[in-house]
Motif scaffolding. Sequence first.
Motif, PDB file in Angstrom:
ATOM      1  N   GLU A  18     -81.168  61.441 131.418  1.00  0.00           N
ATOM      2  CA  GLU A  18     -80.082  61.906 130.553  1.00  0.00           C
ATOM      3  C   GLU A  18     -78.711  61.725 131.198  1.00  0.00           C
ATOM      4  O   GLU A  18     -77.778  62.466 130.884  1.00  0.00           O
ATOM      5  CB  GLU A  18     -80.285  63.391 130.213  1.00  0.00           C
ATOM      6  N   ARG A  21     -75.759  61.703 128.880  1.00  0.00           N
ATOM      7  CA  ARG A  21     -75.435  62.867 128.046  1.00  0.00           C
ATOM      8  C   ARG A  21     -75.323  64.182 128.813  1.00  0.00           C
ATOM      9  O   ARG A  21     -74.713  65.123 128.322  1.00  0.00           O
ATOM     10  CB  ARG A  21     -76.506  63.044 126.953  1.00  0.00           C
ATOM     11  N   HIS A  24     -71.758  65.765 129.534  1.00  0.00           N
ATOM     12  CA  HIS A  24     -71.134  66.348 128.337  1.00  0.00           C
ATOM     13  C   HIS A  24     -71.826  67.651 127.962  1.00  0.00           C
ATOM     14  O   HIS A  24     -71.162  68.641 127.615  1.00  0.00           O
ATOM     15  CB  HIS A  24     -71.218  65.362 127.177  1.00  0.00           C
ATOM     16  N   ALA A  25     -73.164  67.671 128.041  1.00  0.00           N
ATOM     17  CA  ALA A  25     -73.901  68.887 127.694  1.00  0.00           C
ATOM     18  C   ALA A  25     -73.509  70.043 128.611  1.00  0.00           C
ATOM     19  O   ALA A  25     -73.273  71.166 128.144  1.00  0.00           O
ATOM     20  CB  ALA A  25     -75.403  68.628 127.781  1.00  0.00           C
ATOM     21  N   THR A  53     -79.476  61.495 136.640  1.00  0.00           N
ATOM     22  CA  THR A  53     -79.471  62.835 136.046  1.00  0.00           C
ATOM     23  C   THR A  53     -79.408  63.932 137.100  1.00  0.00           C
ATOM     24  O   THR A  53     -78.568  64.837 137.039  1.00  0.00           O
ATOM     25  CB  THR A  53     -80.716  63.042 135.160  1.00  0.00           C
ATOM     26  N   ASP A 100     -79.047  66.834 124.061  1.00  0.00           N
ATOM     27  CA  ASP A 100     -78.071  66.250 123.132  1.00  0.00           C
ATOM     28  C   ASP A 100     -77.252  67.303 122.409  1.00  0.00           C
ATOM     29  O   ASP A 100     -76.300  66.976 121.690  1.00  0.00           O
ATOM     30  CB  ASP A 100     -78.748  65.318 122.126  1.00  0.00           C
ATOM     31  N   SER A 102     -77.827  68.970 119.777  1.00  0.00           N
ATOM     32  CA  SER A 102     -77.766  68.761 118.332  1.00  0.00           C
ATOM     33  C   SER A 102     -77.393  70.054 117.620  1.00  0.00           C
ATOM     34  O   SER A 102     -76.711  70.035 116.597  1.00  0.00           O
ATOM     35  CB  SER A 102     -79.122  68.254 117.815  1.00  0.00           C
ATOM     36  N   ASP A 214     -78.718  63.108 116.421  1.00  0.00           N
ATOM     37  CA  ASP A 214     -78.275  62.194 117.477  1.00  0.00           C
ATOM     38  C   ASP A 214     -79.123  60.930 117.387  1.00  0.00           C
ATOM     39  O   ASP A 214     -80.349  60.986 117.517  1.00  0.00           O
ATOM     40  CB  ASP A 214     -78.437  62.845 118.848  1.00  0.00           C
ATOM     41  N   ARG A 216     -79.648  58.726 119.397  1.00  0.00           N
ATOM     42  CA  ARG A 216     -80.307  58.330 120.645  1.00  0.00           C
ATOM     43  C   ARG A 216     -81.624  59.073 120.872  1.00  0.00           C
ATOM     44  O   ARG A 216     -82.222  58.942 121.931  1.00  0.00           O
ATOM     45  CB  ARG A 216     -79.371  58.587 121.831  1.00  0.00           C
TER      46      ARG A 216
END
Length: 260
Positions: A18, A21, A24-25, A53, A100, A102, A214, A216
Amino acid sequence: MVFTASPALSIVIPAYNESARIGHALDEVLACVAARQWNAEVLVVNDGSSDQTAEIVRGYARQHPELRLIENDGNRGKGYSVRHGMLKARGEIVMFTDADLSAPIIEAESLMAAIQGGADVAIGSRWLDRSRQTMHQPLYRRFFGRCFNGVTRLIMRLPFADTQCGFKAFRRSVAHTIFQLQRIERWGFDPELLFIALKRGYRVVEVPVTWGHDERTRISYLRDGMKMLEELACIRWWSLTGVYDKPVRELTPSVPAVKS
């Protein structure tokens, strides 16, 4: 003044490759924790990632003591990663969310409110209020997703509109029981958690959440869907053979608040 040695909330994030992402998470989650003044810990479970990661999470952890990195012994699957993190969590409410995001992390307040209102388990739902979907799935994903959800509800006798949303919270004592009994280690673990919860007599409340698809996402509805159907049969068999009725280890008490 009150010093709490144990957090009120634990946020578990499973992560496999990841690196695109996870930064950002963590920005979003840590900023929300600070802005809302949650007494929270954040646990990222690295599922044997071959990218950066783990290094990214370690970098954030150096600046944020509320963040912990947990390492799996190789790539074990999302179900294993969630279980690993939830059993390591120390919060009075423990939850997991996808990397993500979501469902925006602020929606954790809805899950916490449900548990504070008497629920043992609170599950986010994409389908109770479809107007809250900010980005819809492609039509074929919606079709397969709804079909799988319908089959799951039928076979498992689960009375929930959305069994698969990766946004769920538990009382710590309840999570300690459910995740010790969980056996499925990959994508199909969500229905198992709900099945165990109902079988053990816990109160499960479904909560509408804001949610955005998402593109992805890694799940394949054809390949993974067939595997999940096999796992549903396993759940029914394990239930018949008493697997979910077994005693579990006692929960280690959390450290109480210290007043001065």
